[in-house]
Scaffold this active site. Structure first.
Site, PDB file in Angstrom:
ATOM      1  N   CYS A 161     -63.816 -40.423 -37.956  1.00 24.61           N
ATOM      2  CA  CYS A 161     -62.904 -40.852 -39.018  1.00 24.61           C
ATOM      3  C   CYS A 161     -62.933 -39.943 -40.244  1.00 24.61           C
ATOM      4  CB  CYS A 161     -63.237 -42.278 -39.428  1.00 24.61           C
ATOM      5  SG  CYS A 161     -62.974 -43.472 -38.090  1.00 24.61           S
ATOM      6  N   LYS A 182     -57.721 -50.011 -42.302  1.00 26.45           N
ATOM      7  CA  LYS A 182     -57.010 -49.113 -41.396  1.00 26.45           C
ATOM      8  C   LYS A 182     -57.267 -49.499 -39.932  1.00 26.45           C
ATOM      9  CE  LYS A 182     -60.687 -45.576 -41.637  1.00 26.45           C
ATOM     10  NZ  LYS A 182     -60.988 -45.384 -40.219  1.00 26.45           N
ATOM     11  N   ASP A 202     -65.482 -45.994 -44.258  1.00 22.89           N
ATOM     12  CA  ASP A 202     -66.027 -46.842 -43.178  1.00 22.89           C
ATOM     13  C   ASP A 202     -67.539 -47.073 -43.237  1.00 22.89           C
ATOM     14  OD1 ASP A 202     -63.408 -46.650 -42.413  1.00 22.89           O
ATOM     15  OD2 ASP A 202     -63.784 -45.690 -40.486  1.00 22.89           O
ATOM     16  N   GLU A 209     -62.444 -49.646 -41.148  1.00 21.02           N
ATOM     17  CA  GLU A 209     -61.726 -49.665 -39.871  1.00 21.02           C
ATOM     18  C   GLU A 209     -61.845 -51.054 -39.268  1.00 21.02           C
ATOM     19  OE1 GLU A 209     -61.521 -47.516 -35.468  1.00 21.02           O
ATOM     20  OE2 GLU A 209     -62.952 -46.791 -36.961  1.00 21.02           O
ATOM     21  N   THR A 239     -67.646 -41.758 -39.453  1.00 20.03           N
ATOM     22  CA  THR A 239     -68.559 -40.731 -39.009  1.00 20.03           C
ATOM     23  C   THR A 239     -67.903 -39.377 -39.178  1.00 20.03           C
ATOM     24  OG1 THR A 239     -67.774 -40.907 -36.708  1.00 20.03           O
ATOM     25  CG2 THR A 239     -69.703 -42.222 -37.315  1.00 20.03           C
ATOM     26  N   LYS A 297     -58.155 -44.034 -36.905  1.00 21.61           N
ATOM     27  CA  LYS A 297     -59.260 -43.193 -37.336  1.00 21.61           C
ATOM     28  C   LYS A 297     -59.031 -42.601 -38.725  1.00 21.61           C
ATOM     29  CE  LYS A 297     -61.315 -43.963 -33.475  1.00 21.61           C
ATOM     30  NZ  LYS A 297     -62.376 -45.000 -33.461  1.00 21.61           N
ATOM     31  N   ASP A 313     -67.768 -36.810 -37.362  1.00 15.01           N
ATOM     32  CA  ASP A 313     -67.084 -36.242 -36.203  1.00 15.01           C
ATOM     33  C   ASP A 313     -65.889 -37.075 -35.752  1.00 15.01           C
ATOM     34  OD1 ASP A 313     -68.817 -38.274 -35.481  1.00 15.01           O
ATOM     35  OD2 ASP A 313     -69.325 -37.404 -33.535  1.00 15.01           O
TER      36      ASP A 313
END
Length: 226
Positions: free
Chosen positions: A160, A127, A21, A69, A156, A130, A158
């Site tokens: 994906c 996608k 991403d 994403e 990120t 996540k 925290d």
């Protein structure tokens, strides 16, 4: 020397670099994160390390996977809970921003940043969720190509990134997260997630840095050419 969690790959063609991403909406001025007032300094810090790893992996002939994403223009693949949660921040998925509609496929903000543009032939996973396995062909593509080891980078950390690492674990892949080739919007969240993922020797795979991985890759290439 090995930086892998359990068994190191014997063939570089069985290990893929996964770049998650690295899109304008997350990593560039004028993108979604920037428009939310969060700033992109942290996410952009991952670009240069990923570029170094990407160059080395391409030179080694390793498969490369890029993820994006995003959702179809009609948003039929966007469930109501996800849309509500993003709009709770003030500008949600599907809304029009300065880089087109937020996280909608084909829009300028959905594109991968130019510094990390995919090469011809590199696999791209689009996608709607996540983790990179959710409603995508990633698992089938990896198995078709005999890939069992994943080097995971991107944003990120925290969200994906950790979601993909966890799902890879559940599917039996050996995961290796490069700590300085991923980032969160908030640096404290990045640090906290790395601490969680690193505990007990790596809950869902190993965590290392780019220098150690590149050292391993260089040694492996030297063995192959000897």
């Amino acid at each position: 020397m090995s930086c892998w969690p359990r068994t190191a790959p014997s063939d570089l063609r069985s290990v893929a670099l996964v770049v998650i991403d690295m899109q304008v909406d997350f990593c560039a001025p004028g993108g979604w994160v920037d428009q939310l007032g969060e700033g992109t300094t942290s996410t952009r810090n991952a670009i240069a390390p990923i570029a170094r790893v990407l160059t080395a992996c391409r030179a080694a002939g390793m498969p490369v996977v890029h993820t994006r994403e995003g959702h179809e223009p009609g948003l039929h693949d966007l469930h109501a809970n996800k849309q509500w949660r993003t709009r709770h921040h003030g500008l949600g998925i599907g809304d029009r921003g300065r880089q087109g509609r937020i996280l909608v496929r084909g829009e300028p903000g959905w594109q991968i940043v130019p510094e990390l543009a995919p090469d011809a032939g590199e696999h791209i996973v689009d996608k709607p969720g996540k983790d990179a396995f959710h409603q995508t062909d990633l698992d089938a593509w990896l198995r078709e190509h005999g890939i069992r080891h994943l080097v995971i980078t991107g944003v990120t950390s925290d969200c994906c990134v950790q979601s993909t690492l966890r799902e890879a674990w559940d599917r039996g892949y050996e995961g290796l997260l490069l700590s300085d080739a991923c980032a969160a919007v908030e640096p404290r969240n990045h640090s906290g997630m790395l601490a969680l993922l690193s505990a007990w020797g790596g809950r869902f795979g190993a965590v290392t840095d780019c220098a150690r991985f590149l050292q391993w890759l260089g040694a492996r290439m030297a063995q192959v050419s000897a």
